[in-house]
Design an enzyme around this catalytic site. Structure first.
Site, mmCIF file in Angstrom:
data_model
loop_
_atom_site.group_PDB
_atom_site.id
_atom_site.type_symbol
_atom_site.label_atom_id
_atom_site.label_comp_id
_atom_site.label_asym_id
_atom_site.label_seq_id
_atom_site.Cartn_x
_atom_site.Cartn_y
_atom_site.Cartn_z
ATOM 1 N N CYS A 68 0.057 9.964 -9.216
ATOM 2 C CA CYS A 68 0.489 9.356 -7.959
ATOM 3 C C CYS A 68 0.887 10.457 -6.981
ATOM 4 C CB CYS A 68 1.655 8.395 -8.182
ATOM 5 S SG CYS A 68 3.112 9.183 -8.887
ATOM 6 N N ASP A 582 -19.060 19.919 28.475
ATOM 7 C CA ASP A 582 -19.764 21.045 29.065
ATOM 8 C C ASP A 582 -21.099 20.509 29.574
ATOM 9 O OD1 ASP A 582 -20.492 23.754 29.639
ATOM 10 O OD2 ASP A 582 -21.740 23.700 27.838
#
Length: 914
Positions: A68, A582
């Site tokens: 766990c 761009d």
């Protein structure tokens, strides 16, 4: 003080350098130590503090036994406390750790020992730069000694091209670092064979091999069933059959019956043999001050088992004792938990399938061509793909996968690259074209010279990128990590309070006797409620909610041609408010071409282009490449000679152009800003011509010689077909789009008009792009950036989510958070959509994990028992706990069915989180 000791003798093969650490308070002083070592025949070099502290190495470790989030947090905490470790990340879902450490201070062997001390098994996956390193496994049927390993190490170190050799006797492995231009795997295996040993290359499976673990849980579950099923029958079925009831109730000693003894005998192997792994895990966790799922299991099953033992012993020693034991509870609990673990591992294996499928793209065998001195084929042979060397020539026939990256040297064909780039249409390949490992040759025969092999190939880099993404934690995971620290102690406390509350209520007669189930008293009822609370709580589901979803999503993204570099990028993508684009190579094709030329001076066209190309030959800009290509085609048409003058004083001005001295004249090639910087006068006629070109979305390149304009080159870069649609969809989701480019204002505005962007910033250098992104972030916006060039890399790093076009530069790809392999702007939408779907799934996982615990704990504690008589027996609670973690993993696996949105109607349903 730190000293590096170099040996001068070949027989000292264990290590080539030793690091000694000592304090100034020791009796031996620095000079005395150096003199003593030199007298022993070694050279001594003092290691500077800067050298020790700057160096950082990354190793990957496989860790077994974590159940766990508490386990992974414990290991992570212990690793980070080790002196010399700078960063440690432990991934529960893939059972791996990535540790950044200083190799001058600590070694990976120390890290493995520290993890082993915590009670988990650890083994090395990789250490340092894995490029040009191979992992060899010695034949397992033979026996080896330390002398054998030393002999192999010494033999390999003497071979040309070998840089370093590491051996491990216990695992029978050899790791060799080599220069691929000097040698390769075939030669190294031949050296080992001539030394009298047999070795083979280890193949990366892409995910931990869970087959043995699955086999172990499966076998243990079947064995537990062999005991638990008869035990259940003796407790729940046989007592209701009159003939069997008489036998089971037959007394052996005092009140001890045959049934009790049988149940005791059947439950003990399940508790202590098949449940042994839970005892070991709990013991080691508690030994380091941590708690995990094993602690809850051990507490719950021990409470049930040892109370039953107490009842059995009292019955054997008393003639009047009448209590009911419940041996079946502990046995059934362990059986259901083993089944849950088996199903959980089975489901976890599915989450790693994406990496395994990527690795499987590389074929196992390749056809190697042996060439003579004239380049003619002398022979061909089938070899393992892993044995290919750099600069080998391989043959790829139609229908076969390409074994490694290379360049076509003969033949032409169509290659299906969809498995790597996601591009559905086959790509034509001819002599000089690059090919990618794992792609499929569809038509003609190809001969290719290999350029990148092993871990250098594009496919291997993609696999490493996906693995790194699965290691990186999403920010939302911190919530589960924090909860896990307190979860188990809280559950233990809740179970204790539950037991005391029901016990007190029973002894105080706060509830009627009719509430007590048959054959049960107040103590047993309270104990059953307390055990149910212990075993129904599930921290595993909470810990698996995020990493399993991220694993599946990153793997699915890779199969779609979208490489996501970590959980944070995946989480932020769907939160983006503004996307900065761009222009060149992003919104446009990135393949500029010269369309027309206007001359103002006395030079003819071939001479003009020869002059310009001499200067541009030193530049790597796409516009420079377009001019060079146009010059080459022009020279072929006119049969003119190239400009042979030497270029001096070359200078590239970012965002403006280049200039240099050529034949004593200063030649400048660039935009309007460069000319202004160099004080070149632009006439009114020239400026009008520039404005006209920019209105047509053409890039104007000015050429000046000795501060006088001699010509204008018009360059056009076509806008991508999908650009306008992609931006319109972003706007419909509420994502603002901005263009920031180094190109001139006219061209930038023309492109923006075509794609539907209103905000444009032109003539921006890399610094200006970063400043714009920071300004947007200051206004509280989460900013994404899409770019492709070196000049975009600072902005990609500055953005919250940087997306690099796959056809862009390596620098931009390295700087980005997400890589779009297809270079298609539709993938920007897919990345956002995948992010949205993934985090919707994570929310569902958390809702289930938290909701399960919030509802299950009160239910197990008996909150509804006084009202409707609902009580969860401990074995039912254990089954519910096992199902909860499996259900979370299965929920994440639903992301495997994700399909990229391919129509405007489906995309409009997506809403980006605000």
């Amino acid at each position: 003080m730190c000293l590096r000791i170099r040996t001068c003798e070949l027989r000292m093969i264990y290590t080539s350098s030793i690091v000694l650490k000592c304090s100034f308070s020791q009796i031996l002083q620095e000079q005395a130590m150096q003199t003593a070592i030199e007298d022993a025949g070694f050279d001594v070099v003092e290691i500077k503090n800067e050298e020790m502290h700057v160096n950082t190495t990354v190793c990957r470790l496989r860790i077994k036994g974590m159940t766990c989030t508490a386990c992974s947090s414990c290991v992570e905490s212990i690793l980070e406390k080790i002196y010399g470790v700078k960063k440690a990340v432990v991934a529960l879902a893939i059972e791996e750790a990535e540790v950044h450490y200083n190799p001058w201070i600590v070694s990976y062997k120390t890290l493995i020992n520290c993890i082993s001390d915590t009670g988990f098994e650890a083994e090395l996956i990789s250490a340092g730069n894995e490029s040009n390193r191979i992992h060899l496994k010695l034949d397992g049927s033979a026996s080896y000694s330390q002398k054998d390993m030393e002999l192999l190490q010494n033999t390999l170190m003497e071979f040309l091209g070998v840089k370093n050799v590491e051996t491990n006797l216990q695992s029978r492995t050899i790791v060799v670092a080599y220069d691929p231009d000097e040698t390769g795997p075939r030669c190294l295996l031949e050296v080992i064979r001539k030394a009298g040993y047999t070795a083979a290359l280890q193949r990366d499976l892409g995910a931990p091999d869970r087959s043995e673990e699955m086999k172990g849980y499966k076998l243990q579950f079947f064995w537990s069933c062999a005991f638990t099923i008869p035990l259940f029958a003796c407790s729940m079925i046989f007592p209701y059959i009159p003939a069997l009831k008489v036998i089971l109730n037959t007394r052996i000693v005092n009140m001890l019956t045959v049934g009790t003894l049988i149940r005791w005998v059947l439950s003990s192997p399940v508790q202590f043999v098949l449940g042994r792994r839970f005892y070991i895990g709990a013991y080691k966790a508690l030994g380091h001050g941590a708690t995990n799922m094993d602690v809850l299991i051990v507490l719950g099953t021990n409470a049930a088992y040892f109370y039953s033992v107490y009842v059995a012993i009292r019955a054997a020693t008393s003639a009047h004792f009448k209590e009911t034991e419940f041996f079946e509870t502990s046995a059934m609990l362990i059986s259901f938990i083993l089944l849950g673990k088996y199903l959980e591992i089975l489901a976890k294996g599915k989450t790693s399938e994406a990496i395994a499928k990527l690795i499987e793209l590389q074929p196992e065998c390749a056809t190697l061509l042996e060439l003579d001195g004239n380049g003619e084929i002398r022979a061909e042979m089938e070899i393992s793909t892993q044995l290919i060397h750099r600069k080998d020539v391989v043959k790829i026939v139609p229908g076969k996968k390409i074994p490694t990256d290379g360049i076509v040297v003969w033949g032409h064909s169509y290659v299906n690259e969809s498995m790597i780039t996601g591009e559905a249409c086959p790509v034509p390949k001819k002599t000089g074209d690059k090919i990618i490992a794992g792609t499929l040759n569809e038509s003609g025969v190809l001969h290719a010279q290999t350029t990148r092999v092993g871990s250098e190939t594009a496919l291997s880099q993609i696999v490493r990128l996906v693995k790194a993404a699965q290691m990186a934690k999403a920010p939302v995971q911190k919530y589960a990590d924090k909860v896990s620290q307190y979860f188990v102690p809280f559950v233990v406390l809740a179970a204790l309070v539950t037991w005391l509350a029901w016990l007190s209520a029973g002894f105080c007669h706060s509830y009627p006797k009719a509430w007590l189930p048959a054959s049960m008293d107040e103590f047993e009822l309270a104990l059953q409620f307390g055990i149910a609370v212990l075993v129904i709580a599930c921290p595993c589901a909470l810990g698996l909610a995020t990493p399993t979803a991220v694993m599946v999503a990153t793997g699915k993204g890779a199969s779609q041609g979208i490489l996501i570099k970590g959980g944070q990028a995946l989480e932020n993508a769907h939160k983006v408010h503004c996307m900065v684009f761009d222009k060149t190579g992003t919104l446009t094709e990135g393949k500029p071409a010269v369309t027309r030329t206007k001359l103002f001076g006395s030079l003819d066209l071939p001479t003009f282009y020869s002059l310009v190309s001499s200067v541009e030959a030193n530049s790597t800009h796409p516009i420079a490449r377009a001019i060079l290509q146009h010059t080459a085609s022009l020279q072929e048409e006119t049969s003119s000679q190239t400009w042979n003058s030497k270029v001096e004083g070359f200078e590239s001005v970012t965002g403006q152009g280049v200039h240099a001295i050529l034949a004593g004249k200063r030649v400048a090639v660039g935009n309007r800003r460069l000319m202004q910087e160099l004080n070149v006068t632009l006439s009114e006629e020239l400026q009008q011509h520039l404005q006209h070109m920019e209105d047509l979305a053409e890039t104007a390149v000015l050429v000046s010689i000795d501060d006088e304009i001699f010509g204008i080159i018009s360059i056009t870069d076509p806008v991508k077909e999908e650009a306008a649609w992609a931006i319109s969809m972003l706007q419909s989701w509420g994502v603002q789009s901005i263009i920031v480019t180094g190109d001139n204002w006219g061209t930038a505005r023309a492109v923006a008009k075509r794609v539907g962007v209103e905000i444009v910033i032109a003539e921006a250098d890399p610094t200006a792009k970063v400043e714009k992104i920071k300004d947007l972030q200051k206004n509280g916006m989460i900013v994404g950036m899409v770019g492709d060039g070196i000049n975009d890399s600072p902005a990609l790093v500055a953005a919250d989510v940087g997306m690099a076009i796959g056809a862009g530069t390596d620098v931009a790809i390295e700087a980005a958070d997400i890589v779009l392999m297809r270079s298609n702007l539709e993938d920007v939408l897919t990345a956002i959509d995948l992010s949205k779907k993934t985090f919707s799934r994570i929310k569902i996982n958390y809702l289930w994990a938290m909701g399960y615990n919030l509802l299950a704990l009160p239910l197990a504690a008996g909150v509804l028992f006084p009202f409707i008589g609902l009580r969860l027996p401990p074995w039912v609670a254990g089954a519910a706990m096992a199902v909860s973690s499996v259900s979370v993993v299965c929920s994440s696996l639903l992301l495997r069915s994700y399909k990229r949105p391919n129509s405007p109607n489906s995309l409009k349903q997506i809403k980006v989180a605000s």
